[in-house]
Design a protein around this motif. Structure first.
Motif, PDB file in Angstrom:
ATOM      1  N   VAL A   1       0.513  -1.160  -0.150  1.00 20.73           N
ATOM      2  CA  VAL A   1       0.174  -0.543   0.020  1.00 20.73           C
ATOM      3  C   VAL A   1       1.213   1.170  -0.053  1.00 20.73           C
ATOM      4  O   VAL A   1       0.352   2.130  -1.114  1.00 20.73           O
ATOM      5  CB  VAL A   1      -0.902   0.077   1.432  1.00 20.73           C
ATOM      6  N   SER A   2       2.266   1.101   1.088  1.00 21.19           N
ATOM      7  CA  SER A   2       2.709   2.429   1.154  1.00 21.19           C
ATOM      8  C   SER A   2       3.598   2.609  -0.876  1.00 21.19           C
ATOM      9  O   SER A   2       3.512   3.726  -0.774  1.00 21.19           O
ATOM     10  CB  SER A   2       3.741   2.426   2.141  1.00 21.19           C
ATOM     11  N   PHE A   3       3.661   1.591  -0.902  1.00 21.30           N
ATOM     12  CA  PHE A   3       4.322   1.654  -2.836  1.00 21.30           C
ATOM     13  C   PHE A   3       3.679   2.534  -3.180  1.00 21.30           C
ATOM     14  O   PHE A   3       3.894   3.540  -4.068  1.00 21.30           O
ATOM     15  CB  PHE A   3       4.841   0.170  -2.506  1.00 21.30           C
TER      16      PHE A   3
ATOM     17  N   TYR B   1       8.310   2.821   5.795  1.00 15.61           N
ATOM     18  CA  TYR B   1       8.004   2.587   4.001  1.00 15.61           C
ATOM     19  C   TYR B   1       8.930   2.731   3.526  1.00 15.61           C
ATOM     20  O   TYR B   1       9.127   3.047   1.789  1.00 15.61           O
ATOM     21  CB  TYR B   1       6.644   1.691   3.577  1.00 15.61           C
ATOM     22  N   PRO B   2       8.275   4.732   3.239  1.00 13.13           N
ATOM     23  CA  PRO B   2       8.469   6.027   2.749  1.00 13.13           C
ATOM     24  C   PRO B   2       9.449   5.536   1.627  1.00 13.13           C
ATOM     25  O   PRO B   2       9.348   5.988   0.508  1.00 13.13           O
ATOM     26  CB  PRO B   2       8.001   6.729   2.565  1.00 13.13           C
TER      27      PRO B   2
ATOM     28  N   LEU C   1      13.102   2.569  -4.034  1.00  8.24           N
ATOM     29  CA  LEU C   1      12.879   1.821  -5.284  1.00  8.24           C
ATOM     30  C   LEU C   1      12.287   2.393  -6.764  1.00  8.24           C
ATOM     31  O   LEU C   1      13.566   1.236  -7.885  1.00  8.24           O
ATOM     32  CB  LEU C   1      12.163   0.037  -4.830  1.00  8.24           C
ATOM     33  N   ILE C   2      11.275   3.017  -6.250  1.00  6.50           N
ATOM     34  CA  ILE C   2      11.049   3.583  -7.587  1.00  6.50           C
ATOM     35  C   ILE C   2      11.738   4.681  -8.692  1.00  6.50           C
ATOM     36  O   ILE C   2      11.850   4.582 -10.057  1.00  6.50           O
ATOM     37  CB  ILE C   2       9.788   4.398  -7.194  1.00  6.50           C
ATOM     38  N   GLY C   3      12.758   4.944  -7.546  1.00  5.60           N
ATOM     39  CA  GLY C   3      13.933   5.966  -7.772  1.00  5.60           C
ATOM     40  C   GLY C   3      14.800   5.379  -9.222  1.00  5.60           C
ATOM     41  O   GLY C   3      14.823   5.483 -10.357  1.00  5.60           O
ATOM     42  N   SER C   4      15.458   3.907  -8.458  1.00  5.58           N
ATOM     43  CA  SER C   4      15.523   2.773  -9.139  1.00  5.58           C
ATOM     44  C   SER C   4      15.512   2.150 -10.411  1.00  5.58           C
ATOM     45  O   SER C   4      16.251   2.280 -11.270  1.00  5.58           O
ATOM     46  CB  SER C   4      16.562   2.030  -8.507  1.00  5.58           C
ATOM     47  N   VAL C   5      14.053   1.880 -10.012  1.00  5.98           N
ATOM     48  CA  VAL C   5      13.503   1.512 -11.673  1.00  5.98           C
ATOM     49  C   VAL C   5      13.634   2.353 -12.923  1.00  5.98           C
ATOM     50  O   VAL C   5      13.490   2.504 -14.019  1.00  5.98           O
ATOM     51  CB  VAL C   5      12.519   0.886 -10.966  1.00  5.98           C
ATOM     52  N   ALA C   6      12.711   3.593 -11.815  1.00  2.00           N
ATOM     53  CA  ALA C   6      12.020   4.104 -13.039  1.00  2.00           C
ATOM     54  C   ALA C   6      13.780   5.084 -13.596  1.00  2.00           C
ATOM     55  O   ALA C   6      14.266   5.469 -15.632  1.00  2.00           O
ATOM     56  CB  ALA C   6      11.922   6.141 -12.102  1.00  2.00           C
ATOM     57  N   THR C   7      15.138   5.237 -13.083  1.00  2.00           N
ATOM     58  CA  THR C   7      16.161   5.733 -14.142  1.00  2.00           C
ATOM     59  C   THR C   7      16.846   4.317 -14.718  1.00  2.00           C
ATOM     60  O   THR C   7      17.301   4.930 -15.673  1.00  2.00           O
ATOM     61  CB  THR C   7      17.209   5.635 -12.686  1.00  2.00           C
ATOM     62  N   SER C   8      16.814   2.985 -13.981  1.00  2.00           N
ATOM     63  CA  SER C   8      16.962   1.991 -15.077  1.00  2.00           C
ATOM     64  C   SER C   8      16.217   1.974 -16.627  1.00  2.00           C
ATOM     65  O   SER C   8      17.191   1.839 -17.865  1.00  2.00           O
ATOM     66  CB  SER C   8      16.696   1.112 -14.382  1.00  2.00           C
TER      67      SER C   8
ATOM     68  N   LEU D   1       4.407   6.147  -5.670  1.00  2.00           N
ATOM     69  CA  LEU D   1       4.303   5.578  -6.814  1.00  2.00           C
ATOM     70  C   LEU D   1       3.278   6.996  -7.152  1.00  2.00           C
ATOM     71  O   LEU D   1       3.777   7.203  -8.550  1.00  2.00           O
ATOM     72  CB  LEU D   1       3.919   4.477  -7.176  1.00  2.00           C
ATOM     73  N   SER D   2       1.784   6.799  -6.989  1.00  2.00           N
ATOM     74  CA  SER D   2       1.373   7.777  -7.568  1.00  2.00           C
ATOM     75  C   SER D   2       1.331   9.207  -7.073  1.00  2.00           C
ATOM     76  O   SER D   2       1.460   9.604  -8.381  1.00  2.00           O
ATOM     77  CB  SER D   2      -0.240   7.282  -6.121  1.00  2.00           C
ATOM     78  N   GLY D   3       2.128   9.662  -6.269  1.00  2.00           N
ATOM     79  CA  GLY D   3       2.776  11.590  -6.356  1.00  2.00           C
ATOM     80  C   GLY D   3       3.565  11.351  -7.026  1.00  2.00           C
ATOM     81  O   GLY D   3       3.859  11.905  -8.094  1.00  2.00           O
ATOM     82  N   PHE D   4       4.679   9.877  -7.633  1.00  2.00           N
ATOM     83  CA  PHE D   4       5.744  10.341  -8.597  1.00  2.00           C
ATOM     84  C   PHE D   4       5.219   9.813 -10.463  1.00  2.00           C
ATOM     85  O   PHE D   4       5.725  11.387 -10.853  1.00  2.00           O
ATOM     86  CB  PHE D   4       6.506   8.438  -9.026  1.00  2.00           C
ATOM     87  N   VAL D   5       4.389   9.950 -10.464  1.00  2.00           N
ATOM     88  CA  VAL D   5       3.318   9.039 -11.729  1.00  2.00           C
ATOM     89  C   VAL D   5       2.843  10.831 -12.133  1.00  2.00           C
ATOM     90  O   VAL D   5       2.941  10.851 -12.865  1.00  2.00           O
ATOM     91  CB  VAL D   5       2.230   7.494 -11.543  1.00  2.00           C
ATOM     92  N   LEU D   6       2.158  10.929 -11.038  1.00  2.00           N
ATOM     93  CA  LEU D   6       1.420  12.288 -11.425  1.00  2.00           C
ATOM     94  C   LEU D   6       2.232  13.610 -11.305  1.00  2.00           C
ATOM     95  O   LEU D   6       1.620  14.163 -11.948  1.00  2.00           O
ATOM     96  CB  LEU D   6       0.025  12.210  -9.971  1.00  2.00           C
ATOM     97  N   THR D   7       3.282  13.439 -11.062  1.00  2.00           N
ATOM     98  CA  THR D   7       3.713  14.642 -11.230  1.00  2.00           C
ATOM     99  C   THR D   7       5.009  14.369 -12.460  1.00  2.00           C
ATOM    100  O   THR D   7       4.946  15.545 -13.228  1.00  2.00           O
ATOM    101  CB  THR D   7       4.737  14.556  -9.721  1.00  2.00           C
ATOM    102  N   TRP D   8       5.659  12.912 -12.708  1.00  2.00           N
ATOM    103  CA  TRP D   8       6.094  13.063 -13.996  1.00  2.00           C
ATOM    104  C   TRP D   8       4.639  13.228 -15.185  1.00  2.00           C
ATOM    105  O   TRP D   8       5.538  13.587 -16.323  1.00  2.00           O
ATOM    106  CB  TRP D   8       6.063  11.136 -14.137  1.00  2.00           C
TER     107      TRP D   8
END
Length: 397
Positions: A60-62, A270-271, A277-284, A66-73
């Motif tokens: 759930v924390s993920f 968790y945050p 993790l999200i940052g690592s996957v996105a930049t990868s 992720l929601s904040g990241f994707v909507l900003t992106w």
């Protein structure tokens, strides 16, 4: 990336694939509540794996980060258009499944409680520490949508504020928000710890658990942290962390939580690991290094993640009740039909696949047509999540 490099347009489909993993964790966590294994040792091992919901809490924390990241992106000008698309993404699926759930309750002879049902319809059940509003829901997982609605409502303002942060200070703000989330259990202790027993997780007081796990303002910290993370990557301030390292950080937190008080298990730790993790996957993805999470299967499953989340509890427990020869409303109690280990595993795998099928039907028949009809542009899967140079991203999250 160095501090002076700007990001280039790129596909972030691995984040979509990662959603499928998050949804699998949620399903596995809720599968333990179904209690399908007759072997006490196997059942105990399963419960130890999720540790009273830790695995689900982590997922759930993920999704909030992720929601904040994707909507900003994928942010584009126009608050009204943003709000319209967000409401269209949430409410058609939500209302269809809610009606089906209500019919199931009636068929089972369950009493639909008016006030909790109305709160569930409008997704405001999280705003008051009343256990009836949270526990007697027609579709329990929709509590997260109550949090998301606050984040959506505040997003234009939050986006403007986050954009005002100087690039050199973004990491300080990310750490600050992460520390604030970590401090919430300590801040709540003097005020809420003594207000009666828990009614959901069995530890501490219900008002404290509500404040730490369900209260939209508290949980919005994860959403804001995801927004700041996105700005870090957009401004070229990301310090490269390999995906394996960030995944190990998440695993380490998961293990540590087995030894911490329950109030720290809900969301406090968790945050920041999830952001890494999200940052690592996105930049990868941006660097073209991803290979597993952006496979066609994972992306397709990730595209179904929202619909899957909406339907998985009704499907899981209704099917379990059907195998028991019963028609039980799943909100107030669960059927305790148990099988040997191979049969129990087969049931969970079959229920998962049935949830995937139900999610595909819901997305195809309800979600996509609604977005095409009223959303302003044709809906596509998030597999094309990208950030064009100008005038902005073509895909809406």
């Amino acid at each position: 990336m160095t501090a002076t490099q700007e990001v280039t347009p790129g596909n972030l489909s691995s984040l979509t694939g990662l959603r499928a993993v998050g949804m699998l964790f949620v399903f596995v966590a809720h599968g333990a509540a179904a209690s399908v294994f007759a072997d006490k040792g196997v059942a105990a091992g399963y419960n130890t794996l999720i540790d009273n919901g830790v695995l689900g809490f982590l997922a759930v924390s993920f999704f909030f980060v992720l929601s904040g990241f994707v909507l900003t992106w994928s942010a584009r000008p126009g608050a009204r258009r943003f709000w319209r698309r967000r409401l269209l993404r949430v409410f058609p699926n939500h209302l269809v499944v809610l009606v089906v759930s209500a019919l199931t309750f009636v068929a089972a002879g369950e009493t639909i409680r008016l006030v909790p049902a109305v709160a569930n319809v409008f997704l405001v059940q999280n705003w008051w520490p009343d256990a009836d509003l949270m526990y007697y829901q027609l579709n329990g997982p929709t509590w997260t949508l109550s949090v998301e609605l606050l984040c959506y409502a505040a997003f234009p303002l939050l986006y403007a504020l986050v954009n005002r942060i100087k690039p050199g200070r973004l990491w300080f703000w990310l750490a600050g928000v992460g520390l604030l989330a970590l401090a919430m259990p300590l801040l709540s202790e003097p005020f809420l710890a003594g207000y009666g027993p828990s009614k959901v997780f069995g530890v501490g007081s219900w008002p404290q658990q509500w404040f730490l796990y369900f209260f939209p303002i508290t949980r919005s910290l994860e959403f804001v942290l995801g927004m700041i993370l996105c700005r870090i990557i957009q401004t070229g301030r990301w310090v490269r962390v390999p995906v394996v390292v960030s995944a190990l950080c998440v695993l380490a937190v998961y293990v540590v939580l087995y030894f911490l008080p329950q109030n720290f298990v809900f969301a406090a730790l968790y945050p920041v690991p999830m952001a890494l993790l999200i940052g690592s996957v996105a930049t990868s993805d941006l660097a073209g290094r991803s290979r597993v999470m952006n496979s066609r299967l994972m992306v397709r499953l990730g595209d179904l993640s929202f619909a899957f989340y909406i339907v998985h509890i009704p499907v899981l427990f209704s099917v379990h009740a059907a195998f028991a020869g019963e028609w039980v409303g799943y909100a107030n109690h669960y059927t305790r039909t148990q099988w040997n280990t191979p049969t129990g595993i087969a049931f969970l795998v079959g229920a998962y696949l049935l949830c995937v099928l139900a999610a595909w039907v819901l997305r195809t028949v309800v979600e996509i047509p609604a977005m095409r009809r009223w959303g302003g542009s044709r809906t596509r899967g998030t597999s094309g999540l990208s950030r064009p140079k100008a005038p902005g991203p073509q895909l809406q999250a």
